[in-house]
Enzyme design. Sequence first.
Site, PDB file in Angstrom:
ATOM      1  N   ASN A   9      36.839  41.528  45.269  1.00 59.50           N
ATOM      2  CA  ASN A   9      38.134  42.115  44.970  1.00 59.50           C
ATOM      3  C   ASN A   9      38.170  43.587  45.396  1.00 59.50           C
ATOM      4  O   ASN A   9      37.525  44.436  44.781  1.00 59.50           O
ATOM      5  CB  ASN A   9      38.403  41.962  43.470  1.00 59.50           C
ATOM      6  CG  ASN A   9      39.781  42.405  43.064  1.00 59.50           C
ATOM      7  OD1 ASN A   9      40.294  43.399  43.548  1.00 59.50           O
ATOM      8  ND2 ASN A   9      40.375  41.654  42.151  1.00 59.50           N
ATOM      9  N   LYS A  12      39.179  46.105  42.565  1.00 57.68           N
ATOM     10  CA  LYS A  12      38.126  46.431  41.601  1.00 57.68           C
ATOM     11  C   LYS A  12      37.171  47.464  42.184  1.00 57.68           C
ATOM     12  O   LYS A  12      36.812  48.436  41.517  1.00 57.68           O
ATOM     13  CB  LYS A  12      37.346  45.170  41.204  1.00 57.68           C
ATOM     14  CG  LYS A  12      38.104  44.235  40.298  1.00 57.68           C
ATOM     15  CD  LYS A  12      37.233  43.037  39.932  1.00 57.68           C
ATOM     16  CE  LYS A  12      37.963  42.078  39.028  1.00 57.68           C
ATOM     17  NZ  LYS A  12      37.099  40.942  38.638  1.00 57.68           N
ATOM     18  N   GLU A  36      29.792  31.234  38.326  1.00 54.38           N
ATOM     19  CA  GLU A  36      30.578  31.619  37.159  1.00 54.38           C
ATOM     20  C   GLU A  36      30.554  30.472  36.166  1.00 54.38           C
ATOM     21  O   GLU A  36      31.134  29.416  36.413  1.00 54.38           O
ATOM     22  CB  GLU A  36      32.020  31.975  37.546  1.00 54.38           C
ATOM     23  CG  GLU A  36      32.787  32.576  36.396  1.00 54.38           C
ATOM     24  CD  GLU A  36      34.113  33.172  36.816  1.00 54.38           C
ATOM     25  OE1 GLU A  36      35.149  32.715  36.306  1.00 54.38           O
ATOM     26  OE2 GLU A  36      34.118  34.094  37.650  1.00 54.38           O
ATOM     27  N   ASP A  65      33.848  40.823  34.679  1.00 54.94           N
ATOM     28  CA  ASP A  65      34.764  39.709  34.479  1.00 54.94           C
ATOM     29  C   ASP A  65      35.851  40.193  33.533  1.00 54.94           C
ATOM     30  O   ASP A  65      35.598  41.032  32.657  1.00 54.94           O
ATOM     31  CB  ASP A  65      34.053  38.482  33.904  1.00 54.94           C
ATOM     32  CG  ASP A  65      34.865  37.224  34.149  1.00 54.94           C
ATOM     33  OD1 ASP A  65      34.930  36.780  35.317  1.00 54.94           O
ATOM     34  OD2 ASP A  65      35.465  36.691  33.199  1.00 54.94           O
ATOM     35  N   GLY A 142      49.419  38.344  40.081  1.00 60.33           N
ATOM     36  CA  GLY A 142      49.356  37.628  38.817  1.00 60.33           C
ATOM     37  C   GLY A 142      49.963  38.334  37.627  1.00 60.33           C
ATOM     38  O   GLY A 142      51.144  38.662  37.601  1.00 60.33           O
ATOM     39  N   ASP A 144      49.893  41.228  36.598  1.00 60.27           N
ATOM     40  CA  ASP A 144      50.471  42.562  36.812  1.00 60.27           C
ATOM     41  C   ASP A 144      51.993  42.528  36.753  1.00 60.27           C
ATOM     42  O   ASP A 144      52.622  43.524  36.419  1.00 60.27           O
ATOM     43  CB  ASP A 144      50.052  43.131  38.177  1.00 60.27           C
ATOM     44  CG  ASP A 144      48.579  43.469  38.267  1.00 60.27           C
ATOM     45  OD1 ASP A 144      47.879  43.416  37.235  1.00 60.27           O
ATOM     46  OD2 ASP A 144      48.122  43.787  39.374  1.00 60.27           O
TER      47      ASP A 144
END
Length: 185
Positions: A9, A12, A36, A65, A142, A144
């Site tokens: 990402n 991030k 994950e 995460d 998403g 946001d």
Amino acid sequence: MVINYVTKNYAKAESARQFFENFGIRINQIKMDTVEIQSDKIEEIAKFSAEYASKKLNLPVLKNDTGFFVEALDGFPGAYSHFVEDKIGYEGLLKLMEGKENRKAYFLEVFALSFQNGETKLFTCKTYGTLALTGQGDFGWGWDHIFIPDGETNVLACFDDAERFKKWNNDGFNQILNYLKNEIM
């Protein structure tokens, strides 16, 4: 000093760069798939992924995460935020919220700093806010489009990357910085 941040990402990695560069710490983004696990606990997911990446790369790594928790839905979607976003999107979540007065929500972000010796340190922070009634904004992705951080009147998606990064709680980064200053540097 360099932090090996395992994430695909860009946002991030960029938010970490913006924070840590002020303290002379460089972020080395490593894009790789990690395992994950399925868990209700964000902490377990971050820890497992960081330890996996650290062992595979034979480097100390930072992995995080994030879960999205809606109070009126008893914390749903929580650790399953990505799955729920893929399946029903923010539109589906807003449907689940129809008729609910309590619109409080938060992001729980867990950072796991894992070392080659198997030691892992966890750092957490929460960004609190409320859910908008409709999706808005042109930036981000998403959640946001429906999340209004406390102290703001607009959803995250109304802010470009540089501004949106500033809306997140930086407690996790501060905890990492304090740990590095006191234990590593």
